[in-house]
Enzyme design. Structure first.
Site, PDB file in Angstrom:
ATOM      1  N   SER A 498       0.328  -1.079  -0.148  1.00 25.51           N
ATOM      2  CA  SER A 498       0.062   0.374  -0.326  1.00 25.51           C
ATOM      3  C   SER A 498       1.176   0.999   0.301  1.00 25.51           C
ATOM      4  O   SER A 498       0.397   2.376  -0.079  1.00 25.51           O
ATOM      5  CB  SER A 498      -0.932  -0.110   1.075  1.00 25.51           C
ATOM      6  OG  SER A 498      -1.632   1.518   1.448  1.00 25.51           O
ATOM      7  N   GLY A 501       2.311   2.018  -3.558  1.00 24.08           N
ATOM      8  CA  GLY A 501       1.092   2.579  -4.463  1.00 24.08           C
ATOM      9  C   GLY A 501       1.012   4.325  -4.098  1.00 24.08           C
ATOM     10  O   GLY A 501       0.798   4.420  -5.540  1.00 24.08           O
ATOM     11  N   HIS A 502       0.892   3.973  -2.974  1.00 23.97           N
ATOM     12  CA  HIS A 502       0.843   5.930  -2.254  1.00 23.97           C
ATOM     13  C   HIS A 502       1.801   6.686  -3.375  1.00 23.97           C
ATOM     14  O   HIS A 502       1.833   7.325  -3.428  1.00 23.97           O
ATOM     15  CB  HIS A 502       0.504   5.672  -1.162  1.00 23.97           C
ATOM     16  CG  HIS A 502      -0.918   5.476  -0.548  1.00 23.97           C
ATOM     17  ND1 HIS A 502      -1.286   3.858  -0.190  1.00 23.97           N
ATOM     18  CD2 HIS A 502      -1.718   6.170  -0.498  1.00 23.97           C
ATOM     19  CE1 HIS A 502      -2.727   4.416  -0.086  1.00 23.97           C
ATOM     20  NE2 HIS A 502      -3.187   5.423  -0.152  1.00 23.97           N
ATOM     21  N   GLU A 503       3.200   5.763  -3.023  1.00 22.15           N
ATOM     22  CA  GLU A 503       4.178   6.636  -3.234  1.00 22.15           C
ATOM     23  C   GLU A 503       4.752   6.954  -3.957  1.00 22.15           C
ATOM     24  O   GLU A 503       4.805   7.486  -5.357  1.00 22.15           O
ATOM     25  CB  GLU A 503       6.058   5.589  -2.557  1.00 22.15           C
ATOM     26  CG  GLU A 503       7.150   6.970  -3.182  1.00 22.15           C
ATOM     27  CD  GLU A 503       7.298   8.349  -2.629  1.00 22.15           C
ATOM     28  OE1 GLU A 503       7.785   8.980  -2.606  1.00 22.15           O
ATOM     29  OE2 GLU A 503       6.602   8.597  -0.852  1.00 22.15           O
TER      30      GLU A 503
END
Length: 565
Positions: A498, A501-503
């Site tokens: 997760s 993915g955010h990075e």
């Protein structure tokens, strides 16, 4: 207002009136209904012949109609008993006292407010309306200021952001979607394969390699075409959504192909494995609810008899609703329908509504474009100028203290705009976009989020604010890694995926890879451990306050760090 009574125990039983979740009925309608009932009762009273029956009917008529007739009551019969005469006399005295009081009396009782945790009232839609009215005021004042400064209601930069290279965006998005269609014939080959192309042999590595090349191509595509940040945000987020959809479709159908081949092999059980079917954790189970004892109990209770094994494997190949069986789902029509459904986890069949509500679809579509307009307006009027001015000021300083002061000032100016942006992003995605696609596909399950605003820690927030992604991570990351690693390691892997993915999203937006978002999300694990300790977890109000402070402060801080540092 209507009230309902309830008991609370605090040193004894105490009657507390709580607001009901529903509003009371229309007084005019209720009054008309009671008067009509009184007319019916009066007719019944006149129809009685015996003295006793006439008295009983008169008394019941008076009780029912006393709320609809002010100051009037049915005369007491001459042969009425003294108790009835006393009740009627007391009633008249009370009415007379009410008439002669200068101020009408008010009944005060033990009640709780609407916002009290013990209240049953849950309808706060008026605040939702107030939120939109506040945004409308912000838009109007911004347009008036722009007219005063530039002569136009909107800045030219904003119009360019929304219109430049839109044809490239549309064609690229269509090509990206079409490229995922290759997995349908590949899954058909895997299903029919008897040798090396089986999913458990070469099928899974081939698809994983294709998935990696696909992601590298489309993540770099906006950089190649030099798009604006708004187009890049949309395309990157859509690419990640389609990646998760493609992964779920391929790996779930790969699992079903293995299941079908194992079921077929049981026709000759001498050469086939008779081990019990592997049962993955349910998506409704929380990450912290599984322990070694419960898993050992499930393993002990599993029946590995041949008959039971055939039943388990056959049930796995059938949809929960019982209408679709693998491999009949391996068609392009089924895959396109799945792409349009507002979910990231593939299933053989989904519950559907009878028909599409076109008026609701129109409202949600209109709200999507309205939210996009508000997002662009907020960013261009209240976020981009702050970051631009701070970047210019940072170029002219040398000391760390001045740099910290400029960063602190920038973060303080970005707090409110990013809070508005966060709420708008939540609404446009989970309420309007997903709701619109649910109407298009008649997708019946509209539970895309829970009451994340009441979250007391980050683990609870991650579960409730984005249920489609939570279900995907729970099923395809945590559930897939759980048979091989411990529960804590599986949780760490889930947070790691997760955070990456955010990075990736932040890197595509700012065109910088700094790792601030990755570090911030991984720090949630020790923070959650502290918040769930015995000393802290009982303080729900404090935890919710800290959650909102960290949410608002974190968004502004990460934005300032990514852009300015």
């Amino acid at each position: 207002m209507s009230y309902s009574s309830s008991l609370t125990a605090s040193g004894g039983t105490e009657s507390i009136l709580r607001p009901r979740p529903l509003k009371p009925g229309n007084p005019g309608v209720l009054r008309a209904q009671s008067e009509s009932e009184c007319l019916k009762l009066e007719a019944n009273v006149n129809g009685h012949t015996s003295t006793m029956s006439r008295y009983v009917a008169n008394h019941f008529y008076e009780v029912v109609c006393s709320f609809s007739k002010s100051g009037c009551s049915t005369p007491i019969p001459p042969d009425a008993p003294p108790s009835a005469v006393s009740i009627s006399s007391a009633r008249k005295q009370v009415r007379a006292q009410q008439k002669h009081r200068m101020f009408p009396s008010i009944d005060y009782e033990a009640r709780v407010s609407h916002f009290d945790p013990r209240s049953d009232y849950r309808d706060f839609r008026g605040f939702f309306v107030l939120f939109w009215i506040g945004l409308a005021i912000m838009v109007i004042t911004t347009m008036l200021r722009n007219i005063k400064d530039t002569g136009y209601p909107l800045r030219h930069q904003m119009w360019d952001l929304m219109t430049i290279k839109t044809w490239q965006l549309g064609l690229s998005d269509g090509a990206m979607l079409a490229s995922t269609g290759l997995i349908v014939p590949f899954q058909q080959l895997v299903q029919r394969s008897k040798g090396w192309l089986k999913w458990k042999n070469a099928g899974k590595p081939i698809h994983s390699f294709f998935q990696m090349l696909w992601l590298l191509l489309w993540v770099n595509w906006p950089f190649i075409l030099d798009w604006t940040w708004t187009a890049q945000v949309f395309f990157t987020l859509h690419t990640l959504v389609i990646l998760m959809k493609m992964h779920s479709y391929a790996f779930y159908n790969g699992h079903l192909s293995n299941t079908q081949q194992r079921l077929s092999a049981l026709d000759n059980p001498k050469n086939a494995s008779t081990a019990a079917a592997v049962r993955y954790p349910s998506t409704s189970t929380m990450l912290n609810e599984l322990d070694a004892a419960s898993e050992k109990k499930q393993a002990d209770e599993a029946q590995d008899s041949l008959t039971q094994l055939r039943i388990d494997l056959a049930m796995e190949l059938t949809s929960p609703l019982g209408s679709v069986t693998y491999p009949r789902n391996l068609s392009m029509t089924n895959y396109i329908d799945y792409l349009l459904c507002p979910t990231l986890c593939y299933e053989l069949e989904y519950p559907r509504t009878p028909k599409t509500n076109w008026l609701e679809l129109f409202y949600k579509t209109l709200a999507v474009f309205g939210c996009i307009f508000l997002l662009t307006l907020t960013s261009e009027e209240f976020i981009v100028p702050v970051l631009h001015n701070s970047a210019i000021r940072l170029q002219a300083i040398d000391s760390w203290s001045e740099m910290g002061l400029i960063l602190a000032e920038s973060i303080s100016e970005l707090l409110f705009p990013f809070m508005v942006m966060f709420l708008l992003v939540f609404l446009v995605i989970f309420e309007y976009v997903l709701g619109a696609f649910a109407e298009i596909t008649c997708f019946a399950d509209r539970h895309f989020y829970s009451d994340w605003w009441n979250s007391c820690d980050w683990l609870e927030f991650s579960r409730e604010w984005n249920l489609p992604v939570h279900h995907f991570l729970r099923r395809h990351v945590y559930g897939a890694s759980r048979p091989y690693v411990s529960r804590n390691v599986a949780t760490l892997i889930t947070f790691l995926v997760s955070a990456l993915g955010h990075e990736l999203v932040m890197g595509c937006i700012t065109k910088k890879l700094r790792g601030y978002g990755f570090v911030a999300q991984m720090l949630q694990l020790p923070i959650v451990a502290v918040q769930r300790s015995k000393v802290v977890r009982s303080r729900k109000l404090l935890n919710n306050v800290l959650f909102w402070i960290s949410m608002i402060l974190g968004l502004a801080m990460l934005s300032a760090l990514y852009v300015l540092v």
